[in-house]
Scaffold this motif. Sequence first.
Motif, mmCIF file in Angstrom:
data_model
loop_
_atom_site.group_PDB
_atom_site.id
_atom_site.type_symbol
_atom_site.label_atom_id
_atom_site.label_comp_id
_atom_site.label_asym_id
_atom_site.label_seq_id
_atom_site.Cartn_x
_atom_site.Cartn_y
_atom_site.Cartn_z
ATOM 1 N N ALA A 169 39.090 55.880 37.791
ATOM 2 C CA ALA A 169 37.987 54.921 37.626
ATOM 3 C C ALA A 169 37.391 55.035 36.225
ATOM 4 N N GLU A 170 37.248 56.270 35.724
ATOM 5 C CA GLU A 170 36.696 56.443 34.379
ATOM 6 C C GLU A 170 37.646 55.893 33.321
ATOM 7 N N ILE A 171 38.940 56.053 33.537
ATOM 8 C CA ILE A 171 39.921 55.493 32.602
ATOM 9 C C ILE A 171 39.750 53.977 32.515
ATOM 10 N N ARG A 172 39.622 53.329 33.659
ATOM 11 C CA ARG A 172 39.425 51.866 33.659
ATOM 12 C C ARG A 172 38.123 51.503 32.958
ATOM 13 N N PHE A 173 37.054 52.233 33.264
ATOM 14 C CA PHE A 173 35.752 51.954 32.665
ATOM 15 C C PHE A 173 35.791 52.118 31.150
ATOM 16 N N VAL A 174 36.337 53.230 30.680
ATOM 17 C CA VAL A 174 36.365 53.513 29.242
ATOM 18 C C VAL A 174 37.259 52.506 28.516
ATOM 19 N N THR A 175 38.371 52.132 29.117
ATOM 20 C CA THR A 175 39.255 51.124 28.507
ATOM 21 C C THR A 175 38.492 49.818 28.301
ATOM 22 N N ASP A 176 37.753 49.376 29.323
ATOM 23 C CA ASP A 176 36.951 48.144 29.204
ATOM 24 C C ASP A 176 35.842 48.303 28.164
ATOM 25 N N LEU A 177 35.228 49.483 28.127
ATOM 26 C CA LEU A 177 34.149 49.726 27.176
ATOM 27 C C LEU A 177 34.663 49.661 25.739
ATOM 28 N N VAL A 178 35.822 50.234 25.487
ATOM 29 C CA VAL A 178 36.403 50.186 24.138
ATOM 30 C C VAL A 178 36.635 48.739 23.720
ATOM 31 N N GLU A 179 37.134 47.933 24.638
ATOM 32 C CA GLU A 179 37.345 46.504 24.329
ATOM 33 C C GLU A 179 36.022 45.824 23.990
ATOM 34 N N SER A 180 34.977 46.133 24.740
ATOM 35 C CA SER A 180 33.661 45.540 24.482
ATOM 36 C C SER A 180 33.121 45.961 23.117
ATOM 37 N N LEU A 181 33.360 47.214 22.737
ATOM 38 C CA LEU A 181 32.881 47.703 21.443
ATOM 39 C C LEU A 181 33.599 47.021 20.280
ATOM 40 N N ARG A 182 34.816 46.581 20.524
ATOM 41 C CA ARG A 182 35.600 45.919 19.462
ATOM 42 C C ARG A 182 35.301 44.429 19.340
ATOM 43 N N ASP A 183 34.471 43.915 20.225
ATOM 44 C CA ASP A 183 34.099 42.496 20.193
ATOM 45 C C ASP A 183 33.238 42.241 18.945
ATOM 46 N N PRO A 184 33.611 41.281 18.097
ATOM 47 C CA PRO A 184 32.821 41.002 16.880
ATOM 48 C C PRO A 184 31.360 40.669 17.175
ATOM 49 N N ALA A 185 31.086 40.080 18.333
ATOM 50 C CA ALA A 185 29.698 39.755 18.683
ATOM 51 C C ALA A 185 28.872 41.029 18.834
ATOM 52 N N TYR A 186 29.470 42.075 19.417
ATOM 53 C CA TYR A 186 28.738 43.326 19.554
ATOM 54 C C TYR A 186 28.522 43.962 18.179
ATOM 55 N N GLU A 187 29.523 43.888 17.317
ATOM 56 C CA GLU A 187 29.399 44.436 15.950
ATOM 57 C C GLU A 187 28.199 43.802 15.242
ATOM 58 N N ARG A 188 28.057 42.474 15.370
ATOM 59 C CA ARG A 188 26.925 41.787 14.719
ATOM 60 C C ARG A 188 25.597 42.241 15.335
ATOM 61 N N THR A 189 25.577 42.351 16.665
ATOM 62 C CA THR A 189 24.353 42.795 17.347
ATOM 63 C C THR A 189 23.990 44.205 16.906
ATOM 64 N N TRP A 190 24.991 45.072 16.817
ATOM 65 C CA TRP A 190 24.744 46.459 16.418
ATOM 66 C C TRP A 190 24.204 46.512 14.993
ATOM 67 N N GLN A 191 24.753 45.699 14.104
ATOM 68 C CA GLN A 191 24.273 45.651 12.718
ATOM 69 C C GLN A 191 22.814 45.257 12.664
ATOM 70 N N ARG A 192 22.416 44.250 13.469
ATOM 71 C CA ARG A 192 21.006 43.822 13.496
ATOM 72 C C ARG A 192 20.125 44.944 14.021
ATOM 73 N N MET A 193 20.584 45.639 15.078
ATOM 74 C CA MET A 193 19.785 46.757 15.616
ATOM 75 C C MET A 193 19.599 47.831 14.566
ATOM 76 N N LYS A 194 20.678 48.133 13.835
ATOM 77 C CA LYS A 194 20.630 49.187 12.810
ATOM 78 C C LYS A 194 19.644 48.806 11.703
ATOM 79 N N GLU A 195 19.682 47.532 11.291
ATOM 80 C CA GLU A 195 18.739 47.059 10.249
ATOM 81 C C GLU A 195 17.301 47.173 10.717
#
Length: 198
Positions: A169-195
């Motif tokens: 179950a953790e393997i499935r969860f982490v695999t999905d999480l890695v995909e979500s982290l690679r989403d360009p939309a999350y990258e932009r959101t993270w950049q705004r949070m960091k700023e």
Amino acid sequence: MVKRRKVSNPLALAVLVYLMAEPMHTYELGRRLQEHGKDRNIKYNRGSLYMVVEQLGRAGFVAERETVRDTQRPERTIYGITEAGRAELYDWMHELVAVPQEEYPHFGVALSLLAVLAPAQAAELLGRRLAALREQAEEARGVLRQAVEDDVPWVFLVEERYRLTLVDAEIRFVTDLVESLRDPAYERTWQRMKENMT
């Protein structure tokens, strides 16, 4: 409702179970726990095992049965479970099996604070975790295969099956999480949070 116990270390529960089967000395307890793979689910060392047996004795759950003297080995004290220990064992087991308890795994803490890491860094670290999890899953599958070959009854494998289910179950969860982290939309959101944090 979870009861406050005189001795709450999970190792104590295992000691009570093994002493219910037969009285034995602490060294033999440790050998059997390791031989039966309980060290995969219960964290302990020789010192903690002796300490838990002592705590169980003070609580009245185990008692000294005899002291064995052997010219080859040091003196060994044989312990057995008491009636109070037997009652504690069954009460504790009923609670653990029937009542879900909130646990606080370290990975849950890391996940709750994951936004502090840059998405690429978090994905890379989670990739390492995935590799370790896959090794754990393969190890558990190997233990189960060997046990089936050795004709071990299923009830003695249930904790390993549970462990494998959680790892898968953790393997499935982490695999999905890695995909979500690679989403360009999350990258932009993270950049705004960091700023906003700086």
